[in-house]
Motif scaffolding. Structure first.
Motif, short mmCIF file in Angstrom:
data_model
loop_
_atom_site.label_atom_id
_atom_site.label_comp_id
_atom_site.label_asym_id
_atom_site.label_seq_id
_atom_site.Cartn_x
_atom_site.Cartn_y
_atom_site.Cartn_z
N VAL A 5 107.64 89.98 -106.09
CA VAL A 5 108.65 91.28 -105.99
C VAL A 5 109.74 91.11 -107.11
N ASN B 66 112.70 93.06 -108.92
CA ASN B 66 114.08 93.79 -108.58
C ASN B 66 114.31 94.67 -109.96
N SER C 14 106.40 89.48 -114.89
CA SER C 14 107.65 90.49 -114.31
C SER C 14 108.28 91.29 -115.50
N SER D 21 107.37 95.13 -115.53
CA SER D 21 108.45 96.29 -115.35
C SER D 21 108.71 97.30 -116.30
N GLU E 261 113.84 100.52 -105.15
CA GLU E 261 114.49 99.66 -105.98
C GLU E 261 113.55 98.45 -106.49
N PHE E 262 112.55 97.97 -105.84
CA PHE E 262 111.82 96.93 -106.06
C PHE E 262 110.34 97.36 -106.71
N ASN E 263 109.59 96.43 -107.18
CA ASN E 263 108.23 96.53 -107.74
C ASN E 263 107.53 95.40 -107.15
#
Lengths: 90, 108
Positions: free
Chosen positions: A5, A7, A26, A30, A68-70
């Protein structure tokens, strides 16, 4: 193979993978997610990305973006093929 | 429609027609590796937008997969959004982009 997860800053807040893999995945994923999100918005300002799937020869990366998150999941294609096989026999 | 000068065979036309005849397919765009549209079933403005935006996304995704593992390569990319889904199949010379509308949700 693993999931994480991320942010909004591209930092993993939860992960099942080791730190080397987590860090590599990450940050770059993103950025790709952000690029995909703006591409879809450019095509239609009312539209938004709900899911992204990168399939490669060795594995598959699934990205579920949120406000908010991926959520990023990395799985081997064999898992996908066995799921398809199960679905087609049902 | 502006297309680059490349041998478009009858087979290619057949394949593109077969894809775009499938229910829920909104359009098909074939782009070369420079981002120039080779063939499209969408109107000019949409084609132009898809060509530019999606091919740069595909190129980016391709290099991400290579950076993560030099022996690996992207086979396809799928971007699902609220209104439709964009399927991208990159190749050595070209990128195939298919836009499809989501099927009716199953009522369970």
């Amino acid at each position: 193979m693993g999931m994480m997860v991320i942010n909004p800053d591209g930092v993993a807040v939860r992960t099942t993978m080791d730190s080397t893999h987590t860090n590599s995945y990450s940050a770059i994923l993103s950025r790709l997610t952000d690029q995909a999100r703006s591409a879809i918005r450019d095509l239609d300002p009312l539209n938004e990305v709900t899911f992204i799937r990168l399939r490669s020869r060795k594995n598959e990366i699934l990205i579920a973006p949120d406000k908010e998150f991926n959520l990023i999941v990395v799985q081997t294609p064999a898992d996908v093929e066995s799921n398809h096989a199960k679905q087609s026999t049902q | 429609m502006a297309t680059s000068e490349l041998p478009i065979t009858h087979d290619l036309d057949e394949i593109l027609r077969r894809i775009s005849d499938i229910k829920h397919i909104a359009g098909v765009v074939v782009v070369n590796k420079e981002g120039v549209t080779v063939k499209s079933t969408l109107d000019n403005s949409l084609t132009a937008m898809y060509s530019v935006l999606v091919s740069s996304l595909a190129t980016r995704a391709k290099s991400i997969i290579r950076d993560l593992d030099p022996t690996n390569e992207l086979t396809y990319l799928r971007i699902k959004s609220k209104k439709h889904e964009v399927l991208v199949a990159p190749d050595e010379e070209y990128i195939l982009i298919v836009v499809q509308n989501p099927p009716e949700p199953l009522n369970s």
